[in-house]
Design an enzyme around this catalytic site. Sequence first.
Site, PDB file in Angstrom:
ATOM      1  N   GLU A   1       0.842  -1.191   0.000  1.00  0.00           N
ATOM      2  CA  GLU A   1       0.000   0.000   0.000  1.00  0.00           C
ATOM      3  C   GLU A   1       0.883   1.249   0.000  1.00  0.00           C
ATOM      4  O   GLU A   1       1.102   1.836  -1.033  1.00  0.00           O
ATOM      5  CB  GLU A   1      -0.938  -0.035   1.212  1.00  0.00           C
ATOM      6  CG  GLU A   1      -2.049   0.963   1.086  1.00  0.00           C
ATOM      7  CD  GLU A   1      -3.406   0.455   1.550  1.00  0.00           C
ATOM      8  OE1 GLU A   1      -3.570  -0.753   1.780  1.00  0.00           O
ATOM      9  OE2 GLU A   1      -4.304   1.285   1.675  1.00  0.00           O
TER      10      GLU A   1
ATOM     11  N   GLU B 231      -2.485   0.085  13.446  1.00  0.00           N
ATOM     12  CA  GLU B 231      -3.585   0.583  12.631  1.00  0.00           C
ATOM     13  C   GLU B 231      -4.930   0.347  13.329  1.00  0.00           C
ATOM     14  O   GLU B 231      -5.807   1.198  13.311  1.00  0.00           O
ATOM     15  CB  GLU B 231      -3.578  -0.159  11.290  1.00  0.00           C
ATOM     16  CG  GLU B 231      -4.709   0.231  10.346  1.00  0.00           C
ATOM     17  CD  GLU B 231      -4.600  -0.463   8.998  1.00  0.00           C
ATOM     18  OE1 GLU B 231      -3.969  -1.544   8.949  1.00  0.00           O
ATOM     19  OE2 GLU B 231      -5.126   0.068   8.007  1.00  0.00           O
TER      20      GLU B 231
HETATM   21  C1  BGC Z   1      -5.122   2.807   4.581  1.00  0.00           C
HETATM   22  C2  BGC Z   1      -5.587   3.918   5.454  1.00  0.00           C
HETATM   23  C3  BGC Z   1      -6.465   4.788   4.625  1.00  0.00           C
HETATM   24  C4  BGC Z   1      -7.643   3.929   4.277  1.00  0.00           C
HETATM   25  C5  BGC Z   1      -8.778   4.568   3.622  1.00  0.00           C
HETATM   26  C6  BGC Z   1      -6.314   2.000   4.225  1.00  0.00           C
HETATM   27  O1  BGC Z   1      -6.026   0.880   3.522  1.00  0.00           O
HETATM   28  O2  BGC Z   1      -4.121   2.086   5.163  1.00  0.00           O
HETATM   29  O3  BGC Z   1      -4.913   4.317   6.473  1.00  0.00           O
HETATM   30  O4  BGC Z   1      -6.746   6.005   5.144  1.00  0.00           O
HETATM   31  O5  BGC Z   1      -7.268   2.781   3.571  1.00  0.00           O
HETATM   32  O6  BGC Z   1      -9.839   4.105   4.271  1.00  0.00           O
END
Ligand code: BGC
Length: 856
Positions: free
Chosen positions: A449, A733
Amino acid sequence: MRIRALQTAMLSAGLLLPAQRGCRMPPASSVHAITLRTEYLVDPLAVDVRIPRLSWIIDGGTTRGVTQSAYQIEAASTPANLAADNPDLWDSGKTTSNQQNQIEYQGPQLTSRQQIFWKVRVWDQTGAPSEWSKPASWSMGLLNEPDWSARWIGDPLPSVDNVAATTLRHRFTLTSKPSRAIVYASALGAYDLHINGQRVGDHVLAPEFTDYHKRTQYQAYDVTPMLQAGDNVIGALLGDGWYAGGIGLAQALIGKPRNIYGDHPRFLAQLEIASATRTGTMERIVTDSTWRVTRDGPIRSSDILNGESYDARNEMPGWDKPGFDDSHWSVADVASNVGTLLVAQPNEPIRITRDVRPISVTEPTPGVYVFDLGQNMVGWVRISVRGATGTTITLSHAEMLRDNGTVYTDNLRGAQQTDRYTLRGSSAGPWTQRDNMIGIPTDCPQRDERLGWMGDIQVFSGTSIFNADMGAFLTKWMRDVRDAQTPDGRFADFSPQPFQQRLVEMKRGDFMGVPGWGDAGIVVPWRLWQQYGDSRQLRESYDASKRWIEFIRANNPDLLWKNNRGNDYGDWLNADTMNDSTMPRKGGEVPKPVFATMMFAYATDLVSRMAAVLGNDAEARQYRALFNDIKTAFNRAYVTEDGRILGNTQAGYALALHFDLLPEVKRAAAVAYMLEGIEAYHGHMSTGFHSTYRMMLELSRAGRSDIAYTLINNTTFPSWGYSIENGATTIWERWDGYVKGRGFQDPGMNSFNHYAIGAVAEWMYRVILGINNDDDHPGYEHFVLHPVPGGGLTWANGSYNSIRGKIEISWRTDGLTFTENVTIPANTSATVYVPAKGVERVIFAVQSGTYSFVAH
Ligand code: BGC
């Protein structure tokens, strides 16, 4: 208030200001201007801002109450002129002002490559001048297209079937050692530059991540000492980088994992050499078809997400020195047109900042070793190995261990994050491996990501600036944000947005325009203004900000943001998404239209403030009126007579309070409902990314820091303490990333290195340390120190390196006495609160210097 307490505090504080004490004039030499910076950087070598801004910090020594009553800047074309007080470019003259940053250069128009040497002196509050500062400098970059004669070169074949890194090389001869040599370099890909056997500079992953279709950064390095009379070699290693390699989400969004901006990495370099013997002549060595290239070197593949494969058997000793035979290498391929704008890198480079040694080594299964670095971190591995030729060592990087002691990699999703090193056999090879680094504020560094997710930095930008000097970094990234804005005004969900064009072609309008994410386009410039007084950033972002507001307004005429919310993530990762049966399961999430409307109001509020700062009073009034209208619509639609907000969530009350969306009479009820919500969650938060730190701040604003301290002291989840007790050295997270007995959350989205809920550090700075900016005096010209002890803490100390110098505070309490030590930088002032027993607090107006307050 007990008079004695106040008197004691004042005496211990030495509060009486110099004038009252009988004015001792500091000797002129006790005040110095230090840390001279241009566009936030120390002595930058390539600035392409036509009117650069200067700043300095004032070292007031041990003198209290230092302020700057005037300054004088001298700028000259040579160090000699500057030393001789011959400012042939610009002399500001004695300028009566306390401004010490965001000061625009006012000399003659600057030209490409121009070197500017400058110094400053300041007059203190007594009217005594300081000595001149040590000289500083900056150089202009290459401002016009014709300044470039270098061409974009690469291997003849694209990086598709063969993904080995390209090595590039060029030999040249100099008749004498140069007096000055600057090399400007860039890549569509990522490069390491070498000259005469040495790596140039300390940048890594240059030129960093931008939208290469729009702009590509170049770097400048002073390589004068590296060149010699006679034969010289300049060369580079060129990898795919973000340009041609993998980018997070690419496979999922557009069905291909790599080659997003292009499939053909390219390198560009222009070495400009001033002759020591013939003044005024410049020789140029540039990338062109006379360079040689090969893909046969040791780096067999390199990818931001997947790692690197290095085969030491392919090493080419001496490739970057004279005398190496490159006759079997190919002739470099020259690109005709790459369609990007070259810009000087405005931000601090990505660089190695420290070495970390493992704290333990285990062998959970035979032949597999686990090195625990004691810290979740990003970086490269350096290894020394011996072994038989052809032996391959595989290095996997992970954040957590499984219960059996092996590394947990399921949450990396598609990112292999694996380096392979194949031994040459004859000797040990220490080698620094590339892992992953940023240059943009990424959401996380491990899974496939690693994108500049806007919602995450929208909430974390305040903390990030308290933690580090982010002026240059965020200035750079705000360009990426504006580059990614769509013509209809939507900010992207992440910036750069590498897939935008393709998504539009596929008639997909998603990954753009989400409440709470797009708003970073407004919130981050505002933070830069608050913390650095950077009104230029507001000017540069103002139109983009208005376009975002107008997009929302046009699609939602009743001012409730119900339509066009893109992927609509809401108050992301609130407690409803937790996977634990002991907590209330539903009711954590603020309803999405409510959340969206609050973000709309907040962004509009900031745009109105921006307009006021920029002196555009008419638009300030217009957006203020729009804010009031949104507020009215919000209250009518979502707030009951007795102050219940639709959804009745902790988050809803926290955000409404924080964004000032409730009539005064309903604020107390909102606080009460918020506390009720915390109670209902057994004394825990149910909030998501956007509301967590804002709820902490609102609890404190409402005088309920006791509850905020309870939340931060919790060790049952959801809480920061829970993750720490389970081994976290970085912020997780998800609140329940790992739960003892239950195991890991869904590996599809479970990072252990995600800063968003770490935004609570802003509360720690603002409440525990009590350091608060003052919007009436941006950039810490004046600020507030208001520590609020609690949570069983008996002491705290910390500091913030503001643009005007270091603010320090430490406090200690034994329950009876409260001691508070503060350092206020020169040319700033502060309002200092001291909590005193039996009285709520004592307030002092304090000038620069170091003070100690004791309250009984
Ligand atoms: C990310 C986030 C991001 C989100 C959007 C995720 O996969 O890691 O931190 O803001 O997607 O909802």
